[in-house]
Enzyme design. Structure first.
Site, short mmCIF file in Angstrom:
data_model
loop_
_atom_site.label_atom_id
_atom_site.label_comp_id
_atom_site.label_asym_id
_atom_site.label_seq_id
_atom_site.Cartn_x
_atom_site.Cartn_y
_atom_site.Cartn_z
N HIS A 1 0.17 3.07 4.18
CA HIS A 1 0.63 3.47 5.81
C HIS A 1 0.51 4.86 6.02
CE1 HIS A 1 2.67 -0.44 6.49
NE2 HIS A 1 2.64 -0.67 5.27
N SER B 1 6.90 2.02 3.73
CA SER B 1 6.91 1.03 5.05
C SER B 1 8.26 0.33 5.30
CB SER B 1 5.84 -0.07 4.61
OG SER B 1 6.59 -0.93 3.43
N LYS C 1 -5.12 -1.45 8.14
CA LYS C 1 -4.06 -0.84 8.91
C LYS C 1 -4.97 0.07 9.89
CE LYS C 1 -0.21 -1.77 5.89
NZ LYS C 1 -1.05 -2.65 5.04
#
Length: 442
Positions: free
Chosen positions: A248, A220, A280
């Protein structure tokens, strides 16, 4: 002002900090064990805030959004192009995801009202976990109430004082907190330097009972990835477990969004523990571990974050499950995200910005140097209607402060053009490089 604040300016900051305390409640005597100012970093934190005040800068943190923060948002009533959200595929605003969450509330209520092991579970929990396990090519999965808690409780539970964890230096805080909880020996290696990882693991393995090699699928802070096949080989050579944090990566890497294994053509069975988040791409909240069925069953019955914590809220489980179904059915969202990530990275690089090792997937950092300059640029960027995430000291070394642009499949080419142009203007108007006080960052 260049190269740090002068001694006079530093003393003025300290004096201002002292004055700010004048109207506050009485404090314990300085040096007392009851004085919160003795907490690690408390004084430097206060000094940083005072430094920003003295320079006429608002904190770039905790920006208040007025509604859904997708590719576009409103901050204090003002429309902005938003590059500060993890809603990579735009599913947080999808009516199907919202309808699933509402239906779960109607059926189950808002809260599960207890831990699954004692208060019972909902069919949604098992259904979501089965879907997540299949997604990673694993036998089973277990969900937790947050991604951070997932890493803390899992690593803290499977590792112990006689063990060693070798990890990338850029690994997330939740991982290092989990290692600290476990009592295992912690050995970081330079970011993405797998030769160093193998040297460290080889040296530490001989004196350890168990070993864990810990990396992220998509970092990230830098927007890059490790060589997964090489990680698998290193772990096998040294009889270590391999854990990959895919927070991510899910919905971002690979043609279908299945993560770093799909992106690099690696058999996911080579990874012992897959970790991911629901907050996310999957537009909910929570985290999960996917692994062998016996490991997951053991964690389900013994991990503190499962046994002693409330279960994942039904609307969140339902939202994540529906988001995963949409991701499976609509891989074109992943393709749009990939095009936007590469498009923004290339636009910024063409203007001379340092984007580090970003793959151009969903995360594009712009490394600007000092924290003060980065805060100035962030403020100027927001004035131009574009927002991004700000990372300053102490989260990174003082001369590595950066803005991070998190790209969405919902962004348009015009949004990317606007971001590149606005950043160029903001940097040009930021003035000379300024640093935090030398004593603060030394």
């Amino acid at each position: 002002m260049s190269g740090g604040l002068s001694a006079t300016a530093r003393m003025a900051l300290l004096a201002r900090l002292s004055k700010r305390r004048g109207g506050e409640a009485p404090r314990p005597e300085a040096g007392s064990a009851r004085d919160f100012a003795t907490l690690p970093g408390m004084r430097d934190f206060a000094l940083l805030g005072t430094a920003l005040d003295s320079l006429g800068l608002e904190s770039p943190l905790f920006q208040q959004h007025d509604g859904r923060a997708g590719a576009h948002s409103r901050i204090r009533g003002r429309e902005v192009v938003n590059f500060a959200s993890y809603d990579y595929l735009g599913l947080n605003g999808d009516p199907r995801v919202q309808a699933a969450a509402k239906a779960a509330i109607d059926r189950y209520g808002v809260s599960p009202s207890g831990a699954r092991i004692t208060a019972g579970e909902r069919a949604l929990h098992r259904e979501l976990e089965a879907a997540l396990a299949e997604w990673h090519g694993a036998e089973a999965a277990l969900t937790f109430v947050s991604g951070h808690a997932t890493n803390v409780t899992t690593i803290g539970h499977i590792m112990g004082p006689r063990d060693v964890v070798v990890h990338d230096a850029a690994i997330h805080n939740s991982c290092t907190e989990g290692i600290r909880l476990s009592g295992a020996r912690r050995i970081p290696f330079a970011h993405n330097d797998l030769a160093a990882a193998e040297r460290e693991l080889a040296g530490a393995r001989r004196g350890a009972q168990r070993a864990l090699l810990l990396v992220e699928g998509h970092y990230s802070m830098d927007g890059d990835s490790p060589d997964l096949a090489r990680c698998v080989a290193i772990a096998r050579r040294h009889d270590a477990w391999l854990m990959v944090d895919e927070a991510h990566s899910l919905g971002v890497l690979g043609r279908g969004g299945r993560g770093v294994a799909e992106a690099q053509g690696v058999d996911p069975a080579g990874v012992d523990l897959w970790m991911g988040t629901l907050s996310k791409t999957l537009a909910a909240g929570g985290g999960y571990i996917a692994a062998r069925a016996d490991v997951i069953d053991w964690l389900r019955h013994t991990a503190p974050g499962s046994v002693y914590s409330v279960a994942l809220a039904p609307p969140l489980a339902a939202a994540a499950l529906e988001a995963l179904r949409i991701l499976r059915a609509e891989p074109e969202r992943v393709a749009r995200l990939a095009a936007n990530g590469t498009g923004l990275r290339d636009r910024l690089k063409a203007r001379g910005f340092n984007t580090g090792g970003s793959l151009g997937a969903a995360i594009v950092p712009v490394i600007l140097g000092s924290s003060v300059r980065t805060a100035r640029v962030a403020a100027a960027l927001l004035e131009r209607g574009v927002t991004s995430q700000v990372v300053v000291f102490p989260a990174v070394p003082e001369q590595s402060a950066r803005l991070r642009f998190f790209v969405s499949a919902e962004h348009t080419p015009e949004d990317l053009d606007r971001a590149a142009e606005a950043l160029s203007e903001a940097v040009a108007g930021a003035g000379r490089v300024e640093s935090l006080p030398a004593g603060l960052v030394g």
